[in-house]
Design a protein around this motif. Structure first.
Motif, PDB file in Angstrom:
ATOM      1  N   SER A 224       0.815  -1.033   0.013  1.00 19.30           N
ATOM      2  CA  SER A 224       0.004  -0.088   0.128  1.00 19.30           C
ATOM      3  C   SER A 224       0.879   1.156  -0.123  1.00 19.30           C
ATOM      4  O   SER A 224       0.375   2.387   0.377  1.00 19.30           O
ATOM      5  CB  SER A 224      -0.851   0.057   1.240  1.00 19.30           C
ATOM      6  OG  SER A 224      -0.351  -0.041   2.454  1.00 19.30           O
ATOM      7  N   GLY A 227      -0.749   4.359  -1.480  1.00 23.48           N
ATOM      8  CA  GLY A 227      -1.584   5.261  -0.671  1.00 23.48           C
ATOM      9  C   GLY A 227      -1.030   5.584   0.531  1.00 23.48           C
ATOM     10  O   GLY A 227      -1.559   6.861   0.937  1.00 23.48           O
ATOM     11  N   ILE A 228       0.058   5.137   0.953  1.00 28.75           N
ATOM     12  CA  ILE A 228       0.638   5.829   2.150  1.00 28.75           C
ATOM     13  C   ILE A 228       1.285   7.088   1.857  1.00 28.75           C
ATOM     14  O   ILE A 228       1.111   8.038   2.574  1.00 28.75           O
ATOM     15  CB  ILE A 228       1.859   4.837   2.730  1.00 28.75           C
ATOM     16  CG1 ILE A 228       1.351   3.628   3.243  1.00 28.75           C
ATOM     17  CG2 ILE A 228       2.663   5.438   3.611  1.00 28.75           C
ATOM     18  CD1 ILE A 228       2.336   2.445   3.655  1.00 28.75           C
ATOM     19  N   LYS A 230       0.224   9.240  -0.532  1.00 29.49           N
ATOM     20  CA  LYS A 230      -1.137  10.071  -0.429  1.00 29.49           C
ATOM     21  C   LYS A 230      -1.597  10.524   0.847  1.00 29.49           C
ATOM     22  O   LYS A 230      -1.662  11.644   1.137  1.00 29.49           O
ATOM     23  CB  LYS A 230      -2.090   9.320  -1.101  1.00 29.49           C
ATOM     24  CG  LYS A 230      -1.769   8.981  -2.529  1.00 29.49           C
ATOM     25  CD  LYS A 230      -1.540  10.098  -3.539  1.00 29.49           C
ATOM     26  CE  LYS A 230      -1.217   9.482  -5.045  1.00 29.49           C
ATOM     27  NZ  LYS A 230      -0.758  10.358  -5.930  1.00 29.49           N
ATOM     28  N   VAL A 231      -1.699   9.598   1.740  1.00 34.03           N
ATOM     29  CA  VAL A 231      -2.040   9.839   3.199  1.00 34.03           C
ATOM     30  C   VAL A 231      -1.205  10.972   3.651  1.00 34.03           C
ATOM     31  O   VAL A 231      -1.418  11.903   4.434  1.00 34.03           O
ATOM     32  CB  VAL A 231      -2.334   8.712   3.940  1.00 34.03           C
ATOM     33  CG1 VAL A 231      -2.506   9.009   5.500  1.00 34.03           C
ATOM     34  CG2 VAL A 231      -3.694   7.797   3.541  1.00 34.03           C
ATOM     35  N   SER A 232       0.190  10.484   3.543  1.00 33.77           N
ATOM     36  CA  SER A 232       1.209  11.379   4.243  1.00 33.77           C
ATOM     37  C   SER A 232       1.311  12.828   3.525  1.00 33.77           C
ATOM     38  O   SER A 232       1.458  13.721   4.171  1.00 33.77           O
ATOM     39  CB  SER A 232       2.772  10.872   4.075  1.00 33.77           C
ATOM     40  OG  SER A 232       2.954  10.804   2.736  1.00 33.77           O
ATOM     41  N   ILE A 234      -1.529  14.557   2.437  1.00 31.28           N
ATOM     42  CA  ILE A 234      -2.588  15.169   3.193  1.00 31.28           C
ATOM     43  C   ILE A 234      -2.382  15.641   4.514  1.00 31.28           C
ATOM     44  O   ILE A 234      -2.642  16.720   4.764  1.00 31.28           O
ATOM     45  CB  ILE A 234      -4.122  14.186   3.250  1.00 31.28           C
ATOM     46  CG1 ILE A 234      -4.421  13.874   1.724  1.00 31.28           C
ATOM     47  CG2 ILE A 234      -5.141  14.869   3.913  1.00 31.28           C
ATOM     48  CD1 ILE A 234      -5.292  13.046   1.443  1.00 31.28           C
ATOM     49  N   ALA A 235      -1.703  14.742   5.085  1.00 31.75           N
ATOM     50  CA  ALA A 235      -1.182  14.991   6.506  1.00 31.75           C
ATOM     51  C   ALA A 235      -0.250  16.289   6.583  1.00 31.75           C
ATOM     52  O   ALA A 235      -0.578  17.066   7.274  1.00 31.75           O
ATOM     53  CB  ALA A 235      -0.585  13.875   7.259  1.00 31.75           C
TER      54      ALA A 235
END
Length: 262
Positions: A224, A227-228, A230-232, A234-235
C-alpha cells in the motif's frame, strides 16, 4: 562464497552501517547543551560547509541505506549471476557509491540554500512567527508534491527493483556508477521534499528523521506504499496549514526575539 550468504552479508553490513549512523546522530543530539540545541534549529545548524556536509552524509546513510537495501540486493543478485557465468563481477558498493554521490550533491545544494536563507533572514530581521509560517508553507509544498504525478512516477521506479534493473542495466564499473546515479535521482525525486520538510522541523530532529525514514521505507516496500504517500501528503498539507495559523505548532518555533542567524 554462496550467493545467498553474500546477500545476507551485504544486508547485515547495510543494517550495521545505518545503525551506527543512527547511534552517532542520537549520541550527538543527547550531548547538546541548551545553546547547541538552539543552533540546531538554525537551517545550517550553526555549522560551516564541511561539517554540515559530513553530518548530512551521516543522515543520508542512516535514512537511505535501509530504504535502498532492496535495490542494492537486487543489483548484487544480478552481479552474482554474471560471476557464476564467468562474466565480469562488479561489487555492489560501486553501485552504492554512485547512489550516495547524488545525496552528496544534494547536501551541497541544501547547504547553499540554507546559508542563503539564513543570510537573507538576518538582513531583513525576519520574525520568528513569519519564519515559522514560511516553514508551514514548505510543509504544504511537500504535501502537495506527495500527491503529484511526478512523485508517482519516481516512486514506481523505486518500488520495482527488478523493473529498474531490466530497463536501466549497464555493464562494467562505470555502468554500475551510472546505475547508482540514476537510481539515486529517482530516489531523490521520491524524497527531496520530505527532506526539505526537515528544515522547518529541525534538521537534526531525530524524531522527525525517524518518521521520514519510516515513511520512505513504507512507501517503497509495502503493497500500500502509494496510498501511504497520498495519506502522508494530506497530513503534511493539514499540518502546514495549521502552522500558518498557529506558528507555535512548529517544533523549531522560537518565541522570543527575532531570528538572528550567523
Amino acid at each position: 562464497m554462496a550467493p545467498t550468504l553474500q546477500r545476507y552479508i551485504i544486508l547485515a553490513l547495510l543494517i550495521a552501517i545505518a545503525a551506527a549512523a543512527w547511534s552517532l546522530l542520537i549520541w550527538e543530539q543527547m550531548g547538546m547543551d541548551a545553546d547547541m540545541r538552539m543552533e540546531m534549529y538554525a537551517l545550517t545548524m550553526g555549522m560551516k560547509a564541511p561539517l554540515f556536509l559530513a553530518v548530512w552524509m551521516i543522515m543520508m546513510i542512516a535514512m537511505m541505506f535501509p530504504t535502498a537495501a532492496p535495490m542494492i540486493l537486487t543489483f548484487h543478485q544480478v552481479q552474482a549471476g554474471k560471476q557464476g557465468r564467468g562474466e565480469t563481477f562488479v561489487s555492489s558498493w560501486v553501485f552504492v557509491a554512485g547512489y550516495m554521490l547524488v545525496w552528496g550533491v544534494m547536501g551541497v545544494i541544501a547547504f547553499a540554500g540554507a546559508a542563503g536563507a539564513e543570510m537573507l533572514a538576518g538582513r531583513v530581521g525576519l520574525s520568528t512567527a513569519t519564519a515559522a509560517r514560511i516553514g508551514g508553507a514548505l510543509l504544504m509544498i511537500g504535501g502537495a508534491y506527495q500527491l503529484s504525478p511526478l512523485k508517482d512516477l519516481c516512486l514506481a521506479k523505486c518500488r520495482t527493483p527488478i523493473g529498474f534493473i531490466l530497463t536501466s542495466w549497464r555493464d562494467g564499473y562505470w555502468g554500475a556508477v551510472r546505475m547508482g546515479l540514476e537510481h539515486g535521482l529517482f530516489c531523490l525525486g521520491c524524497c527531496w521534499l520530505l527532506f526539505l520538510a526537515l528544515f522547518p522541523l529541525g534538521i537534526m530532529n531525530v524524531a522527525a528523521m525517524a518518521v521520514v525514514t519510516l515513511l520512505i521505507f513504507a512507501e517503497k516496500t509495502l503493497p500500500s506504499g502509494g496510498g501511504i504517500a497520498k495519506v502522508s501528503g494530506i497530513a503534511l498539507l493539514l499540518y502546514g496549514a495549521a502552522v500558518l495559523v498557529f506558528p507555535q505548532a512548529l517544533p523549531t518555533f522560537q518565541p522570543v526575539g527575532a531570528i538572528t542567524m550567523n
